[in-house]
Design a protein around this motif. Structure first.
Motif, PDB file in Angstrom:
ATOM      1  N   PRO A   1       1.010  -1.151  -0.067  1.00  0.00           N
ATOM      2  CA  PRO A   1       0.012   0.113   0.103  1.00  0.00           C
ATOM      3  C   PRO A   1       0.826   1.370  -0.035  1.00  0.00           C
ATOM      4  CG  PRO A   1      -0.291  -1.009   2.187  1.00  0.00           C
ATOM      5  CD  PRO A   1       0.598  -1.881   1.387  1.00  0.00           C
ATOM      6  N   TRP A   2       1.530   1.682  -1.184  1.00  0.00           N
ATOM      7  CA  TRP A   2       2.408   2.746  -1.430  1.00  0.00           C
ATOM      8  C   TRP A   2       1.822   3.818  -0.929  1.00  0.00           C
ATOM      9  CZ3 TRP A   2       0.342   6.249  -4.641  1.00  0.00           C
ATOM     10  CH2 TRP A   2      -0.699   5.719  -5.396  1.00  0.00           C
ATOM     11  N   TRP A   3       0.456   3.976  -1.166  1.00  0.00           N
ATOM     12  CA  TRP A   3      -0.106   5.541  -0.707  1.00  0.00           C
ATOM     13  C   TRP A   3       0.106   5.765   0.775  1.00  0.00           C
ATOM     14  CZ3 TRP A   3      -2.470   1.072  -2.461  1.00  0.00           C
ATOM     15  CH2 TRP A   3      -3.277   0.442  -1.558  1.00  0.00           C
ATOM     16  N   ARG A   4       0.215   4.859   1.537  1.00  0.00           N
ATOM     17  CA  ARG A   4       0.413   5.177   3.103  1.00  0.00           C
ATOM     18  C   ARG A   4       1.574   5.663   3.233  1.00  0.00           C
ATOM     19  NH1 ARG A   4      -2.583  -0.680   4.425  1.00  0.00           N
ATOM     20  NH2 ARG A   4      -4.396  -0.058   3.574  1.00  0.00           N
ATOM     21  N   VAL A   5       2.590   5.951   2.523  1.00  0.00           N
ATOM     22  CA  VAL A   5       3.965   6.487   2.778  1.00  0.00           C
ATOM     23  C   VAL A   5       3.928   7.972   2.152  1.00  0.00           C
ATOM     24  CG1 VAL A   5       6.319   6.351   2.762  1.00  0.00           C
ATOM     25  CG2 VAL A   5       4.951   4.294   2.820  1.00  0.00           C
ATOM     26  N   VAL A   6       4.064   8.969   2.828  1.00  0.00           N
ATOM     27  CA  VAL A   6       3.957  10.283   2.057  1.00  0.00           C
ATOM     28  C   VAL A   6       4.973  11.174   2.516  1.00  0.00           C
ATOM     29  CG1 VAL A   6       1.324  10.139   2.233  1.00  0.00           C
ATOM     30  CG2 VAL A   6       2.595  11.112   4.010  1.00  0.00           C
ATOM     31  N   ARG A   7       4.950  12.227   1.828  1.00  0.00           N
ATOM     32  CA  ARG A   7       6.223  13.474   2.457  1.00  0.00           C
ATOM     33  C   ARG A   7       5.575  13.818   3.959  1.00  0.00           C
ATOM     34  NH1 ARG A   7       6.037  16.945  -2.871  1.00  0.00           N
ATOM     35  NH2 ARG A   7       7.150  15.531  -4.156  1.00  0.00           N
ATOM     36  N   ALA A   8       6.600  14.421   4.791  1.00  0.00           N
ATOM     37  CA  ALA A   8       6.545  14.957   5.847  1.00  0.00           C
ATOM     38  C   ALA A   8       5.244  15.965   6.052  1.00  0.00           C
ATOM     39  CB  ALA A   8       7.733  15.077   6.639  1.00  0.00           C
ATOM     40  N   ASP A   9       5.066  16.632   4.938  1.00  0.00           N
ATOM     41  CA  ASP A   9       4.138  17.776   4.987  1.00  0.00           C
ATOM     42  C   ASP A   9       2.503  16.943   4.598  1.00  0.00           C
ATOM     43  OD1 ASP A   9       4.022  17.382   2.229  1.00  0.00           O
ATOM     44  OD2 ASP A   9       4.416  19.441   1.780  1.00  0.00           O
ATOM     45  N   GLY A  10       2.477  15.762   4.420  1.00  0.00           N
ATOM     46  CA  GLY A  10       1.194  15.022   4.055  1.00  0.00           C
ATOM     47  C   GLY A  10       0.899  15.081   2.772  1.00  0.00           C
ATOM     48  N   SER A  11       1.922  15.299   1.980  1.00  0.00           N
ATOM     49  CA  SER A  11       1.598  15.470   0.456  1.00  0.00           C
ATOM     50  C   SER A  11       2.342  14.299  -0.386  1.00  0.00           C
ATOM     51  CB  SER A  11       1.885  16.689  -0.378  1.00  0.00           C
ATOM     52  OG  SER A  11       3.443  16.755  -0.438  1.00  0.00           O
ATOM     53  N   LEU A  12       1.780  13.826  -1.473  1.00  0.00           N
ATOM     54  CA  LEU A  12       2.468  12.866  -2.430  1.00  0.00           C
ATOM     55  C   LEU A  12       2.994  13.656  -3.667  1.00  0.00           C
ATOM     56  CD1 LEU A  12       0.012   9.850  -2.612  1.00  0.00           C
ATOM     57  CD2 LEU A  12       2.393   9.990  -1.814  1.00  0.00           C
ATOM     58  N   PRO A  13       3.872  12.888  -4.500  1.00  0.00           N
ATOM     59  CA  PRO A  13       4.254  13.451  -5.579  1.00  0.00           C
ATOM     60  C   PRO A  13       3.176  13.596  -6.522  1.00  0.00           C
ATOM     61  CG  PRO A  13       5.774  11.960  -5.074  1.00  0.00           C
ATOM     62  CD  PRO A  13       4.665  12.038  -3.983  1.00  0.00           C
ATOM     63  N   PRO A  14       2.908  14.810  -7.342  1.00  0.00           N
ATOM     64  CA  PRO A  14       1.842  14.966  -8.096  1.00  0.00           C
ATOM     65  C   PRO A  14       1.549  13.676  -9.090  1.00  0.00           C
ATOM     66  CG  PRO A  14       3.245  17.036  -8.228  1.00  0.00           C
ATOM     67  CD  PRO A  14       3.953  15.649  -7.347  1.00  0.00           C
TER      68      PRO A  14
END
Length: 111
Positions: A52-65
């Motif tokens: 579940p790759w979407w459960r790893v995010v940037r520290a600010d809560g965003s994902l690469p676009p």
């Protein structure tokens, strides 16, 4: 070259993140105890399709676009908390594994 053991350890940790919760790349690196967030990102981009790759995010809560829309579908299905900005609400969504008996574990509030 990233060691195979490191890849396996990162992916095993990501598989443990519960639905609706997330960890930052830095949090995963801290928990694994080796390398840093960039290595975790590299593992996820190369080998993370089966977890579940979407459960790893940037520290600010965003994902690469490039992954934002696909991830948003998963977040909505799982009930992941969001901020009005459209980013994951890290204080509410962050997850840390239970510390091993006798260990201190991560600092409360760390992302």
């Amino acid at each position: 070259m990233i060691p195979e053991e490191y890849v396996e350890t990162v992916l095993a940790l990501v598989e443990r993140i519960p639905p609706g919760r997330v960890m930052s790349y830095g949090g995963v690196a801290e928990e694994v105890g080796e390398y840093g967030p960039r290595y975790v990102a590299r593992v996820m981009s190369t080998y993370g399709g089966s977890v579940p790759w979407w459960r790893v995010v940037r520290a600010d809560g965003s994902l690469p676009p490039s992954h934002d829309e696909e991830a948003r579908v998963h977040y909505l299905e799982e009930g992941t908390p969001f901020r009005p900005s459209g980013r994951v609400d890290m204080p509410q969504a962050v997850w840390w594994p239970e510390p091993a008996p006798g260990s201190r574990g991560p600092d409360v509030g760390a992302v």
